[in-house]
Design an enzyme around this catalytic site. Structure first.
Site, PDB file in Angstrom:
ATOM      1  CB  CYS A 123      -1.015  -0.080   1.298  1.00 26.81           C
ATOM      2  SG  CYS A 123      -1.702  -1.599   1.348  1.00 26.81           S
ATOM      3  CG  HIS A 251      -3.201   2.930   2.222  1.00 23.34           C
ATOM      4  ND1 HIS A 251      -3.993   2.514   1.028  1.00 23.34           N
ATOM      5  CD2 HIS A 251      -3.292   1.909   2.815  1.00 23.34           C
ATOM      6  CE1 HIS A 251      -4.322   1.287   1.251  1.00 23.34           C
ATOM      7  NE2 HIS A 251      -3.799   0.621   2.409  1.00 23.34           N
ATOM      8  CG  ASN A 285      -7.066  -1.167   1.631  1.00 18.54           C
ATOM      9  OD1 ASN A 285      -6.287  -0.954   0.744  1.00 18.54           O
ATOM     10  ND2 ASN A 285      -6.695  -1.344   2.877  1.00 18.54           N
TER      11      ASN A 285
HETATM   12  O1  UT7 Z   1      -4.127  -1.726   3.657  1.00 19.69           O
HETATM   13  C1  UT7 Z   1      -3.031  -2.332   4.395  1.00 19.69           C
HETATM   14  C2  UT7 Z   1      -3.039  -1.592   5.684  1.00 19.69           C
HETATM   15  N1  UT7 Z   1      -4.203  -2.136   6.337  1.00 19.69           N
HETATM   16  C3  UT7 Z   1      -4.791  -1.428   7.626  1.00 19.69           C
HETATM   17  O2  UT7 Z   1      -4.231  -0.393   7.784  1.00 19.69           O
HETATM   18  C4  UT7 Z   1      -5.797  -2.208   8.153  1.00 19.69           C
HETATM   19  C5  UT7 Z   1      -5.865  -1.730   9.616  1.00 19.69           C
HETATM   20  N2  UT7 Z   1      -6.957  -2.429  10.392  1.00 19.69           N
HETATM   21  C6  UT7 Z   1      -7.975  -2.159  10.258  1.00 19.69           C
HETATM   22  O3  UT7 Z   1      -8.562  -1.416   9.498  1.00 19.69           O
HETATM   23  C7  UT7 Z   1      -9.078  -2.878  11.089  1.00 19.69           C
HETATM   24  O4  UT7 Z   1      -8.295  -3.603  12.364  1.00 19.69           O
HETATM   25  C8  UT7 Z   1     -10.028  -3.742  10.629  1.00 19.69           C
HETATM   26  C9  UT7 Z   1     -11.091  -3.134   9.645  1.00 19.69           C
HETATM   27  C10 UT7 Z   1      -9.453  -5.129  10.129  1.00 19.69           C
HETATM   28  C11 UT7 Z   1     -11.039  -4.591  11.559  1.00 19.69           C
HETATM   29  O5  UT7 Z   1     -11.668  -3.660  12.250  1.00 19.69           O
HETATM   30  P1  UT7 Z   1     -11.598  -3.718  14.027  1.00 19.69           P
HETATM   31  O6  UT7 Z   1     -12.436  -2.790  14.425  1.00 19.69           O
HETATM   32  O7  UT7 Z   1     -10.208  -3.893  14.309  1.00 19.69           O
HETATM   33  O8  UT7 Z   1     -12.140  -5.266  14.299  1.00 19.69           O
HETATM   34  P2  UT7 Z   1     -11.237  -6.262  15.173  1.00 19.69           P
HETATM   35  O9  UT7 Z   1     -10.355  -7.207  14.339  1.00 19.69           O
HETATM   36  O10 UT7 Z   1     -11.081  -5.918  16.513  1.00 19.69           O
HETATM   37  O11 UT7 Z   1     -12.690  -7.249  15.467  1.00 19.69           O
HETATM   38  C12 UT7 Z   1     -13.830  -7.065  16.297  1.00 19.69           C
HETATM   39  C13 UT7 Z   1     -14.948  -7.596  16.328  1.00 19.69           C
HETATM   40  C14 UT7 Z   1     -14.168  -9.431  16.289  1.00 19.69           C
HETATM   41  O12 UT7 Z   1     -15.203 -10.066  16.977  1.00 19.69           O
HETATM   42  P3  UT7 Z   1     -15.081 -10.459  18.583  1.00 19.69           P
HETATM   43  O13 UT7 Z   1     -14.031 -11.397  18.439  1.00 19.69           O
HETATM   44  O14 UT7 Z   1     -15.194  -9.098  19.297  1.00 19.69           O
HETATM   45  O15 UT7 Z   1     -16.564 -11.230  18.713  1.00 19.69           O
HETATM   46  C15 UT7 Z   1     -14.373  -9.663  14.807  1.00 19.69           C
HETATM   47  O16 UT7 Z   1     -14.666 -11.095  14.800  1.00 19.69           O
HETATM   48  O17 UT7 Z   1     -15.690  -7.726  14.844  1.00 19.69           O
HETATM   49  C16 UT7 Z   1     -15.369  -8.993  14.508  1.00 19.69           C
HETATM   50  N3  UT7 Z   1     -15.681  -8.919  12.898  1.00 19.69           N
HETATM   51  C17 UT7 Z   1     -16.659  -8.372  12.228  1.00 19.69           C
HETATM   52  N4  UT7 Z   1     -17.822  -8.287  12.651  1.00 19.69           N
HETATM   53  C18 UT7 Z   1     -18.765  -8.121  11.458  1.00 19.69           C
HETATM   54  C19 UT7 Z   1     -14.250  -8.844  12.222  1.00 19.69           C
HETATM   55  N5  UT7 Z   1     -14.973  -8.733  10.871  1.00 19.69           N
HETATM   56  C20 UT7 Z   1     -15.966  -8.187  10.961  1.00 19.69           C
HETATM   57  C21 UT7 Z   1     -17.298  -8.272   9.848  1.00 19.69           C
HETATM   58  N6  UT7 Z   1     -18.186  -8.007  10.310  1.00 19.69           N
HETATM   59  N7  UT7 Z   1     -16.735  -7.892   8.527  1.00 19.69           N
END
Ligand code: UT7
Length: 329
Positions: A123, A251, A285
């Site tokens: 990215c 990005h 993204n």
């Molecule tokens: O482009 C390259 C660089 N990449 C980035 O900069 C990405 C950086 N990271 C992020 O943007 C975020 O961490 C994500 C968008 C990938 C994820 O969002 P988050 O708010 O950090 O969610 P999380 O991974 O902490 O997950 C929170 C909860 C989890 O459930 P539990 O364990 O709390 O029950 C996940 O399983 O949300 C759940 N979850 C979802 N729920 C509904 C993960 N994906 C989804 C989804 N829909 N699509």
């Protein structure tokens, strides 16, 4: 005794001459994804900021998208493909490592036989490519360079993994770089770096699914903590202050990361009226394509005007990061 070697005439600086972008036609909404994985529109909008994304079909390859974006940038610059001296394609999603994308993209554009190479810093790739093009033009290695960020992430996404399939999408964006006089330098020095100790946080699971895996929270914390200082360093290297920045284009990884970077820059003096890119809402993204695509869309929409001072900053797998200040063509 050696006679000494000759080097080409240098240029005081470089600038952007034209922009272009391409998104595949097919739109995939959050509701579409909710039919396949357990997710919903409200979660995706609030946690990532994406409403819809564009996905390429099997008949549209990564080089196809790169050629379309590159052609648009050349037209915008008023240049012919034969004017180019080099083509740089930033990408991390070619179907195979060999052959590279750039040689075929150059050939298909009609830039026959020019220097052509790929850059893989995920990215951060477009900003790395722009940094290289800037230096090539200044050093006299090339007069006109086409820099393209192109990704077909849909080939590498696990469509059953809700934590990644909702984020990534396909697109290409491009910019033509050419020489500038002292008075109209339009690309500042790059601020770049890497954090290889975090290499496993975004990777292809080669040992199992061969699909993309991301430790979302770890990368999120890294990006919100480490990228604003890089952006500030890029401003300082250009001899500017945060208040000089008219437009911020980070990005498009996650709208919350974009907003966190903007907030930290404002705490250091960036203006409240600084325009902040939010192209992720309708584009998703798209890794190395996200910055040039956002820039092109914002200019078309009139949110960015010719002469605006813009701060670009890319970050992602590697981990890799790069940013620079540029003037909108
Ligand atoms: O482009 C390259 C660089 N990449 C980035 O900069 C990405 C950086 N990271 C992020 O943007 C975020 O961490 C994500 C968008 C990938 C994820 O969002 P988050 O708010 O950090 O969610 P999380 O991974 O902490 O997950 C929170 C909860 C989890 O459930 P539990 O364990 O709390 O029950 C996940 O399983 O949300 C759940 N979850 C979802 N729920 C509904 C993960 N994906 C989804 C989804 N829909 N699509």
């Amino acid at each position: 005794m050696s006679a000494g070697l000759r080097t080409p005439p240098t240029s005081p600086g470089a600038r952007l001459l034209g922009l272009g972008s391409f998104r595949p036609e097919q739109v995939v909404t959050n509701d579409d994804l909710a039919e396949r994985v357990q997710t919903d529109d409200a979660w995706i909008r609030s946690r990532v900021g994406i409403a819809e994304r564009h996905i390429a079909g099997p008949d549209t390859s990564l080089p196809d998208m790169a050629v379309a974006a590159g052609r648009a940038a050349l037209t915008d610059a008023g240049l012919d493909p034969a004017d180019l001296d080099a083509v740089v394609v930033a990408t991390c999603t070619m179907p195979n490592p060999i052959p590279n994308a750039a040689a075929q993209v150059a050939d298909r554009l009609g830039a026959v036989g020019v220097g052509a190479f790929d850059v893989n810093t995920a990215c951060a790739g477009f900003c790395y490519g722009l940094g290289l093009a800037n230096d090539m033009v200044r050093a006299g290695t090339a007069r006109y360079v086409l820099v393209i960020g192109a990704e077909k992430l849909s080939d590498w996404v696990d469509w059953d993994d809700r934590s990644t399939c909702i984020i990534f999408a396909d697109a290409a964006g491009a910019a033509v770089v050419g020489p500038a006089s002292e008075a109209d330098i339009g690309i500042g020095p790059v601020s770049w770096g890497s954090a290889g100790d975090h290499a496993t946080t975004i990777r292809i699971l080669g040992e199992t699914t061969n699909k993309l895996h991301q430790e979302g929270q770890t990368v999120f914390r890294w990006a919100t903590g480490e990228i604003a200082p890089i952006a500030l360093d890029a401003i300082a290297r250009s001899g500017l202050e945060p208040a000089d920045i008219d437009v911020l284009i980070p990005h498009q990884a996650n709208l919350r990361i974009v907003e966190a970077i903007a907030k930290r820059l404002r705490a250091k003096g960036a203006r409240e009226d600084m325009v902040v890119a939010d192209d992720i809402v309708t584009t998703g993204n798209t890794s190395s394509a996200s910055i040039p695509v956002a820039l092109d869309h914002m200019r078309t929409a009139g949110r960015v005007r010719s002469g605006d001072t813009m701060l670009l900053v890319g970050f992602g797998a590697g981990l890799s990061y790069a940013g620079q200040v540029v003037i909108c063509p």
